[in-house]
Enzyme design. Structure first.
Site, PDB file in Angstrom:
ATOM      1  N   ASN A 141      -7.733   3.533   9.261  1.00 49.34           N
ATOM      2  CA  ASN A 141      -7.092   2.380   9.883  1.00 49.34           C
ATOM      3  C   ASN A 141      -7.207   2.415  11.401  1.00 49.34           C
ATOM      4  O   ASN A 141      -7.140   1.394  12.052  1.00 49.34           O
ATOM      5  CB  ASN A 141      -5.612   2.277   9.470  1.00 49.34           C
ATOM      6  CG  ASN A 141      -4.885   3.596   9.502  1.00 49.34           C
ATOM      7  OD1 ASN A 141      -5.291   4.555   8.853  1.00 49.34           O
ATOM      8  ND2 ASN A 141      -3.810   3.649  10.259  1.00 49.34           N
ATOM      9  N   CYS A 195       0.999   0.916  12.361  1.00 48.88           N
ATOM     10  CA  CYS A 195       2.138   1.280  11.519  1.00 48.88           C
ATOM     11  C   CYS A 195       3.068   2.215  12.268  1.00 48.88           C
ATOM     12  O   CYS A 195       4.230   2.327  11.940  1.00 48.88           O
ATOM     13  CB  CYS A 195       1.676   1.975  10.241  1.00 48.88           C
ATOM     14  SG  CYS A 195       0.824   0.869   9.139  1.00 48.88           S
ATOM     15  N   SER A 231      -3.718  -3.062  -0.424  1.00 48.56           N
ATOM     16  CA  SER A 231      -2.566  -3.747   0.165  1.00 48.56           C
ATOM     17  C   SER A 231      -2.966  -5.191   0.428  1.00 48.56           C
ATOM     18  O   SER A 231      -3.992  -5.441   1.075  1.00 48.56           O
ATOM     19  CB  SER A 231      -2.181  -3.071   1.475  1.00 48.56           C
ATOM     20  OG  SER A 231      -1.223  -3.844   2.152  1.00 48.56           O
ATOM     21  N   GLY A 253       0.812  -1.208   0.000  1.00 52.49           N
ATOM     22  CA  GLY A 253       0.000   0.000   0.000  1.00 52.49           C
ATOM     23  C   GLY A 253       0.849   1.263   0.000  1.00 52.49           C
ATOM     24  O   GLY A 253       0.519   2.244  -0.675  1.00 52.49           O
ATOM     25  N   THR A 254       1.937   1.248   0.744  1.00 47.01           N
ATOM     26  CA  THR A 254       2.787   2.440   0.820  1.00 47.01           C
ATOM     27  C   THR A 254       3.331   2.791  -0.556  1.00 47.01           C
ATOM     28  O   THR A 254       3.281   3.946  -0.991  1.00 47.01           O
ATOM     29  CB  THR A 254       3.943   2.184   1.817  1.00 47.01           C
ATOM     30  OG1 THR A 254       3.369   1.920   3.099  1.00 47.01           O
ATOM     31  CG2 THR A 254       4.884   3.370   1.907  1.00 47.01           C
ATOM     32  N   GLN A 278      -7.784  -0.402   3.999  1.00 45.40           N
ATOM     33  CA  GLN A 278      -8.510  -1.037   5.109  1.00 45.40           C
ATOM     34  C   GLN A 278      -9.923  -1.460   4.711  1.00 45.40           C
ATOM     35  O   GLN A 278     -10.543  -2.250   5.417  1.00 45.40           O
ATOM     36  CB  GLN A 278      -8.596  -0.070   6.304  1.00 45.40           C
ATOM     37  CG  GLN A 278      -7.260   0.246   6.938  1.00 45.40           C
ATOM     38  CD  GLN A 278      -6.650  -0.942   7.700  1.00 45.40           C
ATOM     39  OE1 GLN A 278      -7.313  -1.967   7.940  1.00 45.40           O
ATOM     40  NE2 GLN A 278      -5.391  -0.822   8.058  1.00 45.40           N
TER      41      GLN A 278
HETATM   42  N1  PLP Z   1      -2.899   2.836   3.951  1.00 42.55           N
HETATM   43  C1  PLP Z   1      -3.553   2.467   5.048  1.00 42.55           C
HETATM   44  C2  PLP Z   1      -4.896   3.049   5.328  1.00 42.55           C
HETATM   45  C3  PLP Z   1      -2.996   1.528   5.920  1.00 42.55           C
HETATM   46  O1  PLP Z   1      -3.664   1.162   7.009  1.00 42.55           O
HETATM   47  C4  PLP Z   1      -1.717   0.986   5.618  1.00 42.55           C
HETATM   48  C5  PLP Z   1      -1.075   0.036   6.547  1.00 42.55           C
HETATM   49  O2  PLP Z   1      -1.431  -0.059   7.694  1.00 42.55           O
HETATM   50  C6  PLP Z   1      -1.076   1.399   4.432  1.00 42.55           C
HETATM   51  C7  PLP Z   1      -1.689   2.325   3.621  1.00 42.55           C
HETATM   52  C8  PLP Z   1       0.266   0.870   4.046  1.00 42.55           C
HETATM   53  O3  PLP Z   1       0.149  -0.406   3.470  1.00 42.55           O
HETATM   54  P1  PLP Z   1       1.425  -1.385   3.424  1.00 42.55           P
HETATM   55  O4  PLP Z   1       1.615  -1.901   4.802  1.00 42.55           O
HETATM   56  O5  PLP Z   1       1.033  -2.452   2.448  1.00 42.55           O
HETATM   57  O6  PLP Z   1       2.571  -0.581   2.929  1.00 42.55           O
END
Ligand code: PLP
Length: 390
Positions: A155, A330, A203, A70-71, A183
């Site tokens: 999240n 996170c 993600s 996701g990042t 999410q």
């Molecule tokens: N966006 C949201 C809303 C998230 O909750 C998260 C991770 O907790 C991410 C992005 C990031 O995803 P990833 O862990 O796959 O990089």
């Protein structure tokens, strides 16, 4: 004592379907870009997964770009060059809601001076009036096409955002809308066309796929992306590098399972969450559950009692065999109060006590009972120590 895992918003356990798909993909020797039979076999697995991931959000498979998570998908989306090219202007301004995940708040590849935050209201949703006002002001200033980034579900508190309304406002001023649906996907219906999102982030590991795989999905094939990882022409030039075939296979299988089970899983989590929140209220009349004045994900409860410290509570739960988290996982390890609760106007002293409990499709009623037993003990010990008022 068996552990009780109630931190699904941090990451979900691997679905059995994903585990099987990953194991099968590990047997493939080929590179999906190779033309020989071994390469074509790997390519088939990637393309099948692409179809399943696209189907989860009602998109065209060819508009799915696999990323490392996701990042990275957020970073890929948030560039001034997104949408630029024949028929499309570059984006001059990035507008993010104040309650976004840190990977969006960081502003992607926009210079910090081109990023602005749209406030949230006390109930935990973006202030649409403020968004509309800023979009109108930007149109007047001629500061370039706006790119708006708004998550579908939070999240931390699980609150749902008025994405389709934000899409309408954004499109009326010629802007683009990116939606972080990390999410939400697999937990509530999430259709890229119904939402009106131009770009959508997913993600894998939040839906039961392995960690380290995700996707950025376009609604319209013609929308130009600004590759973040450059090199070979994989993913139609949008993301270079040999595909992580096994993780992608797991993502596809998890997406298919999540789509097939959506209604059942949603109802299951919703029923358990009711039991959980009724239990919290029965144990302490003082309990505050955040985000209840608006629609939430069916699996998330963010709560506190005045005077509690979340770090202490999370450790106490852990010692009792229950995994929960304080605020955003996170950013666990940080003791700063949640930016989401701050944006909702929650006083820092109260926000510091917020504990997040997040459920999943395999959570059982016995897990909720174990959680409530642990909370009862913890609450009593806090009350006895006069850390909090009885
Ligand atoms: N966006 C949201 C809303 C998230 O909750 C998260 C991770 O907790 C991410 C992005 C990031 O995803 P990833 O862990 O796959 O990089």
């Amino acid at each position: 004592m068996t552990r009780v895992y109630l931190d699904w918003n941090a990451t979900a356990p691997l679905r059995p379907e994903a585990r099987a798909a990953v194991a099968a993909a590990f047997e493939l020797v080929g590179n999906p870009s190779s033309v020989h039979a071994e390469g074509r076999a790997a390519r088939r697995v990637v393309e099948e997964a692409r179809r399943e991931v696209a189907a989860l959000v009602g998109a065209e498979p060819r508009n799915v770009v696999f990323t490392s998570g996701g990042t990275e998908a957020n970073m890929l989306a948030l560039s001034p060059a997104t949408g630029a090219g024949p028929g499309g202007a570059p984006c001059g301004r990035l507008m993010v809601s104040a309650i976004e995940h840190p990977s969006v708040l960081a502003g992607g590849r926009f210079p910090p001076s081109a990023v602005e935050r749209v406030p949230a209201t006390p109930i935990g949703v973006i202030d649409l009036v403020a968004l509309e006002r800023r979009l109108a002001a930007l149109a007047g200033e001629g500061s370039g096409r706006p790119l708006v980034s708004l998550m579908l579900a939070g999240n931390e508190s699980g609150t749902l955002q008025p994405v389709s309304q934000a899409a309408r406002l954004t499109h009326e001023t010629g802007g683009l809308l990116h939606v972080d649906a990390v999410q939400a996907a697999g937990r509530i219906p999430c259709d890229i066309n119904a939402l009106g999102a131009d770009l959508l982030t997913l993600s894998g590991h939040k839906t039961g796929a392995p960690k380290g795989v995700g996707a950025l999905i376009k609604r319209d094939e013609a929308l130009a992306l600004d590759a973040l990882v450059k090199g070979g022409g994989q993913e139609r030039g949008a993301r270079a590098g040999t595909e992580n075939v096994a993780a992608i296979a797991g993502f596809g299988a998890a997406a298919a399972a999540a789509r097939a089970g959506l209604e059942h899983e949603r109802a299951h989590m919703d029923a358990l969450r009711r039991t959980l929140e009724a239990g919290l209220r029965a144990i302490s009349a003082d309990v505050i559950i955040f985000g209840t004045e608006t629609e939430r994900l069916p699996n998330t409860t963010l709560f506190t009692v005045p005077g509690m410290k979340a770090e202490t509570a999370v450790i106490a739960f852990d010692l009792d065999g229950v995994a929960v988290s304080s605020g955003a996982a996170c950013s666990s390890g940080k003791v700063t109060p949640s930016h989401v609760l701050a944006a909702m106007g929650v006083p820092p002293a109260l926000a510091r006590g917020a504990v997040r409990v997040s459920l999943g499709p395999t959570t059982a009623e016995s897990d909720i009972n174990r959680f409530l037993d642990a909370w009862r003990k913890l609450f009593q010990s806090l009350t006895n120590r006069r850390d909090i008022a009885a």
